[in-house]
Design a protein around this motif. Structure first.
Motif, PDB file in Angstrom:
ATOM      1  N   VAL A 148      26.964  34.590  34.041  1.00  0.00           N
ATOM      2  CA  VAL A 148      27.730  33.851  34.964  1.00  0.00           C
ATOM      3  C   VAL A 148      27.045  34.053  36.417  1.00  0.00           C
ATOM      4  O   VAL A 148      26.906  35.197  36.899  1.00  0.00           O
ATOM      5  CB  VAL A 148      29.286  33.971  35.165  1.00  0.00           C
TER       6      VAL A 148
ATOM      7  N   LEU B 246      27.462  33.467  40.692  1.00  0.00           N
ATOM      8  CA  LEU B 246      28.548  32.999  41.683  1.00  0.00           C
ATOM      9  C   LEU B 246      27.511  33.052  42.864  1.00  0.00           C
ATOM     10  O   LEU B 246      26.914  33.781  43.326  1.00  0.00           O
ATOM     11  CB  LEU B 246      29.615  33.938  42.084  1.00  0.00           C
TER      12      LEU B 246
ATOM     13  N   THR C  45      26.881  37.955  38.235  1.00  0.00           N
ATOM     14  CA  THR C  45      27.829  38.795  38.405  1.00  0.00           C
ATOM     15  C   THR C  45      28.768  39.000  37.191  1.00  0.00           C
ATOM     16  O   THR C  45      29.019  37.781  36.478  1.00  0.00           O
ATOM     17  CB  THR C  45      28.810  38.631  39.483  1.00  0.00           C
ATOM     18  N   GLN C  46      29.747  39.802  37.019  1.00  0.00           N
ATOM     19  CA  GLN C  46      30.544  39.781  35.809  1.00  0.00           C
ATOM     20  C   GLN C  46      31.851  40.441  36.553  1.00  0.00           C
ATOM     21  O   GLN C  46      33.075  40.329  35.692  1.00  0.00           O
ATOM     22  CB  GLN C  46      30.198  41.039  34.518  1.00  0.00           C
TER      23      GLN C  46
ATOM     24  N   VAL D 256      35.201  37.826  36.697  1.00  0.00           N
ATOM     25  CA  VAL D 256      34.977  36.653  36.021  1.00  0.00           C
ATOM     26  C   VAL D 256      35.283  36.743  34.445  1.00  0.00           C
ATOM     27  O   VAL D 256      34.912  37.867  33.793  1.00  0.00           O
ATOM     28  CB  VAL D 256      33.419  36.540  35.940  1.00  0.00           C
ATOM     29  N   GLU D 257      35.906  35.804  33.902  1.00  0.00           N
ATOM     30  CA  GLU D 257      36.321  35.651  32.537  1.00  0.00           C
ATOM     31  C   GLU D 257      35.855  34.164  32.159  1.00  0.00           C
ATOM     32  O   GLU D 257      35.907  33.285  32.641  1.00  0.00           O
ATOM     33  CB  GLU D 257      37.770  35.836  32.335  1.00  0.00           C
ATOM     34  N   ALA D 258      35.043  34.345  30.973  1.00  0.00           N
ATOM     35  CA  ALA D 258      34.302  33.149  30.565  1.00  0.00           C
ATOM     36  C   ALA D 258      34.709  32.790  29.077  1.00  0.00           C
ATOM     37  O   ALA D 258      34.725  34.081  28.124  1.00  0.00           O
ATOM     38  CB  ALA D 258      32.925  33.302  30.466  1.00  0.00           C
TER      39      ALA D 258
ATOM     40  N   ILE E  36      35.762  29.091  33.032  1.00  0.00           N
ATOM     41  CA  ILE E  36      35.426  30.156  33.662  1.00  0.00           C
ATOM     42  C   ILE E  36      36.630  30.480  34.718  1.00  0.00           C
ATOM     43  O   ILE E  36      36.704  29.535  35.517  1.00  0.00           O
ATOM     44  CB  ILE E  36      33.993  30.180  34.181  1.00  0.00           C
TER      45      ILE E  36
ATOM     46  N   VAL F 207      37.704  32.553  37.894  1.00  0.00           N
ATOM     47  CA  VAL F 207      36.636  33.551  39.030  1.00  0.00           C
ATOM     48  C   VAL F 207      38.018  33.907  39.932  1.00  0.00           C
ATOM     49  O   VAL F 207      38.612  33.081  40.369  1.00  0.00           O
ATOM     50  CB  VAL F 207      35.922  32.735  39.945  1.00  0.00           C
ATOM     51  N   THR F 208      38.499  35.410  39.958  1.00  0.00           N
ATOM     52  CA  THR F 208      39.613  35.629  40.622  1.00  0.00           C
ATOM     53  C   THR F 208      39.194  35.929  42.039  1.00  0.00           C
ATOM     54  O   THR F 208      38.129  36.851  42.304  1.00  0.00           O
ATOM     55  CB  THR F 208      39.976  37.145  39.879  1.00  0.00           C
TER      56      THR F 208
ATOM     57  N   VAL G  50      29.648  27.988  40.917  1.00  0.00           N
ATOM     58  CA  VAL G  50      29.690  28.726  39.629  1.00  0.00           C
ATOM     59  C   VAL G  50      28.721  27.948  38.880  1.00  0.00           C
ATOM     60  O   VAL G  50      28.479  26.754  38.759  1.00  0.00           O
ATOM     61  CB  VAL G  50      30.843  28.698  38.915  1.00  0.00           C
TER      62      VAL G  50
ATOM     63  N   ALA H 229      26.491  28.815  34.990  1.00  0.00           N
ATOM     64  CA  ALA H 229      26.586  30.023  33.491  1.00  0.00           C
ATOM     65  C   ALA H 229      25.376  29.446  32.704  1.00  0.00           C
ATOM     66  O   ALA H 229      24.874  28.359  32.487  1.00  0.00           O
ATOM     67  CB  ALA H 229      27.842  29.557  32.968  1.00  0.00           C
TER      68      ALA H 229
END
Length: 560
Positions: A445, A447, A452-453, A456-458, A465, A467-468, A474, A476
């Motif tokens: 992913v 940004l 970055t990880q 991030v949740e995919a 996806i 993104v917090t 974004v 991927a």
């Protein structure tokens, strides 16, 4: 169509005495053959719960069948048919039969013809279908080799080696036939073809230009065959819209047979130039567009009827995400432990990028403004601030990341030393969609172009996806599937627009074998099939062209 034989080629080379022939066929006309619950005669069989599916009953049977009612083609002009099906009959052999006659009463006396899947058969206005399951093998268990006969399969201990061998019949138990389909075809009378027309398709080898091969077939209309209100109307009981026209050229061989060569397939677009009055030429023009050219003009990767984007994807690809929604930051209500009467209130919007637990503790006893407090983000292991004066709503105390607090007075002591308040702040969450899911995997992913990880949740199954804490551009890198060879991808593109049967399979197999190490990923959206093919051809150096209704391919390996 029959394959061209040596006699045809020999006869075609003759300059004199050869008799040219032409044949025009219009198709497909779906035939209702009556498979439905309670329709026809079922013997140890049953309707499979979906169109075209006939299943054996539960249990062990050596035979089973279904005989349809006598059905009508609803157009007396249909003279050919094609059948197809898929068999999953396991230990059974599946046979499909059809008989037809000019009247319903004569069908019972007509002989059954044994059909082959994708094979042609003659068709009359009334017909009846029969599907037969017949056992071809038998299997059972025995306790010892001595009990076995010549039909028995059994396992023998392979000692001193470990294990046994086991076997089972192919197919599903108890077995079924699915995708059973019958199609009618209309052969136009050769004597009524006044002008077979010219066949022209212009298609560059890299597919950069596709010009539709429009075709006009001129037919006789003296009997009103093309007048919709006439009893002789060719399409009586059916519609011509969406039908194909196949044009075949042939020579009558010395033995009286004719070898046909398919030279054109088109999609009927218009019945024009119709004349049937006194003094007029009794003829009609059937206008069509070349079938392959028309299919190549179809869009791929089009949205669903509900507007959901559905790109055509194969292999790995770097895709951009689309922001679907923003889940606002949230802060829980403070939970108090202690005897003071004051109530803690929160202000502001949390701007942090991670979830955070907060602890506030009264350092001494007193009223709001006189008592002090301290606060922590690690359950009191360390303190971010201490000795801070408590305050009311007119002068709130700022903590961090946009949060502030104040107290409302109660009855008695507002704060008592040791009073504690805890709450949790959740950051804003941005939800992005990578279209084309499900995927084999989402490997990376990005940004704002940076891998970055963090935060991030995919989800590979949905393409969502999360993104917090921050918004970003974004992207991927996704893997749609394991199809990465360009020849396989082009074959899938042709299948997507119903052109898989026009592929010259030997040339596709050869091109793939000569470029075995090629691997690509693609994503096409709202693009014509010809444009998608061109994008691949320009980058992978293949030639793709039409040859008498077949699509052929050749790998460029540097030769002149």
């Amino acid at each position: 169509m029959r394959q061209v034989g040596g006699e045809y080629l020999q006869e075609e080379g003759r300059l004199r005495g050869a008799r040219p022939r032409v044949k025009a066929v219009i198709y497909p006309f779906d035939l209702d053959y009556g498979l439905a619950p309670g329709s026809g005669v079922f013997e140890h069989t049953a309707y499979g719960g979906e169109p075209g599916k006939l299943a054996l009953e539960e249990g062990y049977f050596t035979t089973g069948s279904w005989t349809s009612p006598v059905m009508q083609t609803f157009s007396p002009n249909l003279d050919q048919g094609i059948s197809s099906w898929e068999s999953q009959a396991g230990y059974m052999d599946t046979r499909v039969y059809l008989r037809s006659a000019v009247s319903a009463a004569q069908v019972a006396n007509a002989p059954y013809l044994s059909l082959t899947s994708a094979g042609e058969f003659p068709l009359a206005p009334y017909f009846q279908v029969k599907v037969v399951f017949q056992q071809t093998i038998r299997t059972w268990a025995v306790d010892s080799p001595e009990e076995a006969d010549t039909f028995t399969a059994y396992a023998v201990n392979q000692a001193p080696e470990a294990g046994y061998e086991s076997y089972n019949a192919d197919g599903a138990f108890p077995g079924y036939v699915t995708k059973l389909y019958f199609e009618g075809r209309l052969t136009l009378a050769e004597k009524e073809i006044l002008d077979p027309g010219q066949v022209r398709v212009e298609l560059a080898q890299d597919f950069r230009e596709v010009r539709s091969g429009d075709h006009v077939l001129v037919m006789d209309n003296r009997q009103g065959q093309w007048l919709s209100g006439s009893g002789n109307f060719y399409f009586l009981g059916g519609a011509w819209e969406g039908k194909k026209l196949a044009l075949c050229h042939g020579w009558e061989l010395p033995n009286g047979t004719v070898e046909w060569l398919l030279i054109y397939q088109g999609m009927l677009e218009k019945v024009a130039g119709m004349a049937h009055g006194w003094g007029d030429r009794h003829q009609v023009q059937l206008e069509s567009q070349d079938w392959i050219a028309s299919r190549l003009d179809r869009l791929i990767g089009v949205p669903s009827p509900e507007g959901q984007r559905r790109p055509f994807m194969r292999g790995p690809y770097r895709s951009r995400g689309e922001l679907l929604q923003t889940i606002p930051a949230q802060v829980t209500n403070p939970v108090k432990v202690g005897s003071g009467s004051a109530t803690l209130k929160l202000l502001g919007t949390y701007r942090g990028e991670v979830s955070q637990n907060y602890l506030l503790e009264a350092e001494n006893t007193g009223e709001i403004g006189a008592a002090s407090f301290r606060w922590s983000t690690n359950q009191g292991q360390s303190w971010q601030g201490s000795g801070l004066a408590t305050a009311g709503p007119e002068n709130p105390v700022e903590l961090e990341e946009g949060l502030a607090v104040y107290w409302e007075a109660g009855v008695g002591n507002d704060l008592v030393a040791g009073d504690r308040w805890t709450f949790t702040a959740e950051p804003v969450v941005y939800q992005y969609q990578i279209y084309g899911a499900p995927f084999e995997s989402i490997t990376t992913v990005y940004l704002n172009q940076e891998e970055t990880q963090d935060g991030v949740e995919a989800d590979k199954d949905t393409g969502i996806i999360l993104v917090t804490g921050r918004s970003a551009q974004v992207e991927a890198r996704v893997v749609k599937d394991v199809t990465t060879h360009p020849v396989d991808i082009m074959a899938d593109l042709l299948e997507e627009v119903d052109l898989s049967q026009t592929m010259h399979q030997d040339s596709f197999d050869l091109a793939k074998s000569l470029t075995a190490n090629y691997a690509i990923g693609v994503c096409f959206e709202n693009l014509t099939a010809s444009q998608a093919l061109r994008e691949i051809l320009q980058r992978c150096l293949y030639d793709l062209w039409l040859d008498f209704g077949e699509i052929k391919i050749r790998a460029y390996l540097g030769e002149d």
